[in-house]
Design an enzyme around this catalytic site. Structure first.
Site, mmCIF file in Angstrom:
data_model
loop_
_atom_site.group_PDB
_atom_site.id
_atom_site.type_symbol
_atom_site.label_atom_id
_atom_site.label_comp_id
_atom_site.label_asym_id
_atom_site.label_seq_id
_atom_site.Cartn_x
_atom_site.Cartn_y
_atom_site.Cartn_z
ATOM 1 N N ASP A 185 -28.068 -108.688 -39.700
ATOM 2 C CA ASP A 185 -27.576 -107.313 -39.813
ATOM 3 C C ASP A 185 -26.206 -107.216 -39.164
ATOM 4 O O ASP A 185 -26.071 -107.339 -37.951
ATOM 5 C CB ASP A 185 -28.552 -106.345 -39.127
ATOM 6 C CG ASP A 185 -28.306 -104.890 -39.492
ATOM 7 O OD1 ASP A 185 -27.175 -104.563 -39.902
ATOM 8 O OD2 ASP A 185 -29.247 -104.079 -39.361
ATOM 9 N N ARG B 109 -24.071 -104.561 -39.893
ATOM 10 C CA ARG B 109 -23.572 -103.220 -40.165
ATOM 11 C C ARG B 109 -22.897 -102.615 -38.942
ATOM 12 O O ARG B 109 -23.308 -102.847 -37.804
ATOM 13 C CB ARG B 109 -24.713 -102.311 -40.616
ATOM 14 C CG ARG B 109 -25.200 -102.597 -42.018
ATOM 15 C CD ARG B 109 -26.407 -101.757 -42.365
ATOM 16 N NE ARG B 109 -27.602 -102.186 -41.644
ATOM 17 C CZ ARG B 109 -28.811 -101.675 -41.841
ATOM 18 N NH1 ARG B 109 -28.976 -100.705 -42.724
ATOM 19 N NH2 ARG B 109 -29.846 -102.125 -41.158
#
Length: 359
Positions: free
Chosen positions: A125, A127
Site C-alpha cells: 500500500d 497510497r
C-alpha cells in the site's frame, strides 16, 4: 488552495439524496459533501476513498470497494453533514496496470491480493492522502470522525496532525466472489472488520454456498445475505389502502399519521430519505409514538412477509435460528454491534415467524 472549493460547486442528486460536489482544483481528487461545506458538524464525518473502476463503474463483485463507498454515502447522508474524498489511486496506489497484473495472478494462480502484490515485487500500500490533509487544513478542520477499516489510514491522518477522534467501520458485504479477498485484507493487511459470518463456519471455502449451520442469522444491509430482513429492502407493502415503497417508508411515516407529512414520507424516493425525513427534528412525532412504535413495526413486518410469499417462505426456513440485526449504529432495533443492543427488529421478525408457523 483555491477559493474555488467554496465558489465552484453543483448539486449531486443521487438515489440516497442530494449531495454537493466541490471543485478541488485537482482532477485526481473529487469531493462531495452532505450539506454546506462551510457549515459542517464538528468533528465532521469523513470518508477518504481510493478509486476502483472495476467495482464502481463496471460493477465487479470480487472486492468490497464500491460497497464501502455506498455505505459511506449512506452514513454521511443520514448524518446530514460530512465529506467524501474520492482519490484516483487504483490498486492501493500502484496504478491500474499493476492492479490488472495482480488480479490476473489471483484468478489464474490462486494467489490472494497480498501474495499477488508480493509476487510482482509491489509494496502492499503506497497510497498518500496528503491532498486530503491539505484541504482539511484549508477548511480549518483538525479533528475528524473517519469511516474506515484500515489502520494505516488512521495513522496517516494522526501523523499529519489531523486527529482521528473516532473510527466508524463499514460492514463487509460478503459474496462468493469476494470472500477470499476479504479474508486476505483482514488477516494479511490487518484491516479491521467483522467476518464472523465466515469464521463461524468449519472452513472458509464456499462458505456462502453452504447451508446455514450457525445458531444465529445476522443481517443489516439489504444487499447482504438475508438482506430481505432489512426495512430498506425493495418490497412494497399495502396498508391503509395505500402502497408504501418499503416497510421503512411505512414505519417512519406513522410517526406523523393523519398529517400531510405522512404522505410526504410515503412518497420519498428511497428508504434512506424516508428514514431521514422521519427523524427530522423540525417535526414532532405523535405524542404516543414511543408506546406504539413496536406495534407499528410488527404491523408492517407482518404485511411484508404475508404479502410477499417468497419472503414468507424464506422467513419460515430460518426457524429455529435466532435472527439478529447486526449493527453498531442502533442499540434499540439492532444488537449494537456487540450484543449490547435490544435487537427489537430481530425479535419482531421472529414473532412474525412464529405466527406464520402456527398458521
Amino acid at each position: 488552495m483555491s477559493d474555488n472549493i467554496f465558489t465552484n460547486w453543483c448539486y449531486l442528486p443521487t438515489s440516497l439524496g442530494k449531495f454537493r460536489m466541490y471543485d478541488t482544483g485537482n482532477e485526481n481528487l473529487r469531493l462531495i459533501c452532505s450539506g454546506n461545506i462551510k457549515h459542517l458538524k464538528k468533528p465532521p464525518l469523513i470518508r477518504v476513498h481510493s478509486s476502483c473502476i472495476a467495482s464502481e463503474v463496471f460493477k465487479s463483485l470480487d472486492c468490497d470497494c464500491s460497497d464501502q463507498l455506498w455505505m459511506a454515502m449512506k452514513m454521511i447522508h443520514s448524518e446530514g453533514s460530512g465529506l467524501i474524498f474520492h482519490l484516483n489511486q487504483e490498486g492501493r496506489g500502484q496504478g491500474l496496470s499493476n492492479k490488472i497484473k495482480a488480479i490476473n495472478l489471483m484468478q489464474h494462480k490462486g494467489l490472494d491480493t497480498h501474495d499477488a502484490f508480493n509476487a510482482l515485487g509491489l509494496e502492499q500500500d503506497i497510497r498518500s492522502y496528503q491532498s486530503v490533509v491539505d484541504i482539511l487544513l484549508f477548511l480549518n478542520i483538525h479533528q475528524i470522525k473517519l469511516i474506515t477499516n484500515n489502520p494505516q489510514k488512521i495513522s496517516f491522518f494522526n501523523d499529519k496532525n489531523i486527529c482521528v477522534k473516532s473510527v466508524v467501520s463499514t460492514i463487509p458485504i460478503i459474496r462468493v466472489e469476494n470472500q477470499s479477498y476479504l479474508i486476505s485484507k483482514k488477516n494479511k493487511l490487518n484491516h479491521k472488520f467483522d467476518l464472523s459470518q465466515l469464521e463461524n463456519q468449519n472452513s472458509y471455502p464456499d462458505t456462502l454456498k453452504k447451508k446455514e449451520t450457525a445458531r444465529e442469522i445476522k443481517f443489516y444491509e439489504k444487499d447482504q445475505p438475508y438482506g430481505f430482513f432489512s426495512n430498506f429492502s425493495n418490497h412494497a407493502v399495502y396498508l391503509k389502502n395505500k402502497i408504501w415503497k418499503t416497510s421503512e417508508h411505512y414505519y417512519q411515516s406513522q410517526k406523523y399519521a393523519n398529517s400531510d407529512y405522512e404522505e410526504k414520507i410515503r412518497l420519498a424516493p428511497s428508504p434512506m430519505i424516508a428514514a431521514k425525513m422521519g427523524r427530522d427534528h423540525r417535526f414532532s412525532p405523535k405524542p404516543d409514538w414511543e408506546n406504539v412504535k413496536n406495534t407499528i413495526m410488527l404491523e408492517v413486518l407482518f404485511a411484508k412477509f404475508t404479502q410477499h410469499p417468497e419472503l414468507k417462505d424464506e422467513l419460515i426456513k430460518t426457524a429455529p435460528l435466532t435472527i439478529i440485526e447486526h449493527t453498531e449504529n442502533d442499540h434499540y432495533w439492532g444488537d449494537g454491534g456487540n450484543g449490547s443492543g435490544k435487537n427489537m427488529l430481530g425479535k419482531l421478525l421472529m414473532k412474525v415467524r412464529s405466527s406464520l408457523l402456527c398458521n
